[in-house]
Write a protein that holds these residues in place. Structure first.
Motif, short mmCIF file in Angstrom:
data_model
loop_
_atom_site.label_atom_id
_atom_site.label_comp_id
_atom_site.label_asym_id
_atom_site.label_seq_id
_atom_site.Cartn_x
_atom_site.Cartn_y
_atom_site.Cartn_z
N ILE A 22 -4.87 9.05 -6.50
CA ILE A 22 -5.11 10.22 -6.14
C ILE A 22 -5.20 10.20 -4.69
O ILE A 22 -4.66 11.03 -3.99
CB ILE A 22 -6.26 10.83 -6.71
N GLU A 23 -6.30 9.76 -4.07
CA GLU A 23 -6.56 9.48 -2.74
C GLU A 23 -5.32 9.16 -1.76
O GLU A 23 -5.25 10.08 -0.79
CB GLU A 23 -7.74 8.62 -2.52
N LYS A 24 -4.68 8.02 -2.33
CA LYS A 24 -3.88 7.62 -1.29
C LYS A 24 -2.62 8.62 -1.40
O LYS A 24 -1.70 9.05 -0.51
CB LYS A 24 -3.00 6.60 -1.85
N SER A 25 -2.29 9.53 -2.65
CA SER A 25 -1.28 10.35 -2.62
C SER A 25 -1.41 11.72 -1.78
O SER A 25 -0.52 12.10 -0.90
CB SER A 25 -1.01 10.93 -4.05
N ILE A 26 -2.80 12.05 -1.50
CA ILE A 26 -3.19 13.01 -0.86
C ILE A 26 -3.06 12.70 0.59
O ILE A 26 -2.31 13.42 1.53
CB ILE A 26 -4.56 13.54 -0.84
N ILE A 188 3.70 5.32 -4.75
CA ILE A 188 2.57 4.76 -4.27
C ILE A 188 2.36 3.25 -4.64
O ILE A 188 2.62 2.96 -5.81
CB ILE A 188 1.05 5.31 -4.66
N LYS A 189 2.53 2.11 -3.82
CA LYS A 189 2.45 0.78 -4.32
C LYS A 189 1.24 0.44 -5.01
O LYS A 189 0.08 0.82 -4.64
CB LYS A 189 2.49 0.05 -2.99
N ARG A 190 1.28 -0.01 -6.20
CA ARG A 190 0.05 -0.44 -6.88
C ARG A 190 -0.54 -1.36 -6.11
O ARG A 190 -0.20 -2.24 -5.43
CB ARG A 190 0.56 -1.09 -8.23
N PHE A 191 -1.99 -1.48 -6.31
CA PHE A 191 -2.81 -2.06 -5.41
C PHE A 191 -3.67 -2.94 -6.24
O PHE A 191 -4.29 -2.74 -7.29
CB PHE A 191 -3.76 -1.15 -4.69
N ALA A 192 -3.63 -4.44 -5.81
CA ALA A 192 -4.44 -5.51 -6.21
C ALA A 192 -4.06 -6.05 -7.75
O ALA A 192 -4.13 -7.05 -8.09
CB ALA A 192 -6.05 -4.91 -6.27
#
Length: 420
Positions: A22-26, A188-192
């Motif tokens: 959510i944060e990366k999308s914004i 958004i690229k998946r992280f970790a």
């Protein structure tokens, strides 16, 4: 300028990776959190892979609103427990019908939107169909055959095409095109963490690993990957006896239903094709657990997720004919599960921009007496199935006091006073 971001999710449960998404999308749109309304379309009582939600839909929606989402709307059962294509179509059409969504944000193993769009465009290519048929004749599953066809036509590698979140991303892009939507996609690229990871190695972990830790009652391990509000909510649920649910909680019910079905009834179940009804009829007599049943049924052609989805449709008694109708209509209402103050403003904006039905109380549309009737119009039948899913879901609890039905008629959307 305020913008609406749509997300299609399961939040099973809501974890740090979801909060980060959510944060990366914004951030990617170039907004701050005060300028963005985040609207999530979330699966209800049963999931896309053919499993019950680990916690009830209201609790999961509340976790989401406490950690970044402003409004949670339920994705009807008839789209949530489906293959990626129909799951995506149901979610995208629901977002599109709201009339206010500017962006749809989704996670993917590869965030190359051009490559994802290139793959999505091949589905309309007649050559794709020819290669697909040829590959399936050689024994490949639909997904494997389709990946091969797109690889041959685009040069994209199979790893890119077989990654589950890439597949969903491609399906979202296909659905946007199908409905001629003006919603802008964001990848958004998946992280970790990979979605299939079974171990929690950091504060970002897969939902699968978190569920496994919770099912093993290792709450301290699961908590490493959960935001504070999810930890609090899950602690409260467990303290009140709402243990995490899994498919095995429904194994006795499922075996009873299977052993009582005729071949003619099994043929009517969504996704039962090519004589699969005979295999179900045979194996349900041999199996003594959900795991045993799946192990007896699955093969290279019939993958576990497909079989689990079939079993969930048997649990709800949904039929191919019903599903065909709903695939034509798409979602027929927006059922509100949770919201904050920004979400309340989002609901007003939706009502100002579209006549699409916003559903707060099911009783306004369908009462419990009418629900037992056989021939209901699609709008009411879709809602009937959603409310029935909740009633069946409650039977999974070991505590008999928690198995009461009619919760959709007794519980209101969760309002969390914050967000403006």
């Amino acid at each position: 300028m305020l913008k609406f971001i749509g997300i299609i999710a399961e939040y099973n449960p809501f974890h740090n990776g979801h909060k980060w998404h959510i944060e990366k999308s914004i951030e990617q749109i170039g907004l701050n959190k005060d300028e963005a309304f985040v609207v999530a379309v979330m699966s209800g009582s049963f999931m896309q892979r053919g499993e019950p939600a680990i916690f009830d839909k209201w609790s999961r929606a509340a976790m989401a609103v406490e950690s970044g989402v402003d409004l949670v709307i339920e994705l009807p059962f008839v789209f949530s427990v489906r293959s990626a294509q129909y799951f995506a179509q149901g979610g995208v059409k629901l977002l599109n019908n709201l009339g206010v969504i500017d962006y749809i944000s989704f996670g993917a193993e590869h965030d190359d939107l051009f490559a994802l769009t290139t793959a999505a465009e091949q589905f309309d290519n007649p050559e794709t169909v020819d290669i697909l048929k040829s590959e399936m004749k050689s024994g490949k599953t639909y997904a494997a055959a389709l990946s091969m066809a797109i690889k041959m036509l685009t040069g994209l590698n199979l790893e890119f095409l077989s990654s589950s979140n890439n597949i969903l991303a491609i399906e979202y892009l296909k659905a946007l095109k199908k409905y001629d939507s003006k919603i802008t996609p964001i990848a958004i690229k998946r992280f970790a963490a990979n979605h299939l990871d079974t171990e929690i190695k950091s504060e970002i972990a897969s939902a699968k690993s978190i569920r496994e830790a919770l099912l093993k009652k290792d709450f301290s391990k699961a908590s490493q990957a959960l935001p504070e509000h999810s930890i609090d909510k899950i602690s409260d649920l467990i303290a009140k006896g709402f243990e995490p649910l899994a498919a095995k909680n429904f194994e006795t019910i499922l075996l009873a239903l299977l052993r009582n079905k005729t071949l003619a009834e099994l043929i009517k179940v969504p996704d039962v094709t090519e004589g699969l009804e005979y295999k179900f009829a045979e194996t349900c007599l041999q199996a003594n657990s959900f795991e045993d049943l799946i192990n007896l049924l699955k093969s290279k052609r019939y993958l576990q997720t497909r079989l689990q989805r079939i079993l969930m449709h048997i649990l709800l008694n949904t039929t191919k004919d019903e599903i065909a109708v709903f695939d034509e209509t798409g979602p027929l209402y927006a059922r509100v599960l949770a919201f904050n103050d920004k979400g309340r403003h989002a609901l007003k904006a939706i009502k100002d921009n579209t006549d699409f039905p916003i559903l707060v109380k099911p009783s306004e549309i369908l009462d419990t007496k009418e629900r037992v009737l056989k021939d209901l119009p699609p709008f009411k039948n879709m809602l009937k199935i959603d409310t029935l899913a909740t009633d069946i879901y409650c039977l999974g609890f070991s505590n008999k006091d928690l198995r009461y039905g009619g919760q959709d008629y007794l519980r209101s959307p969760i309002y969390i006073k914050k967000g403006l």
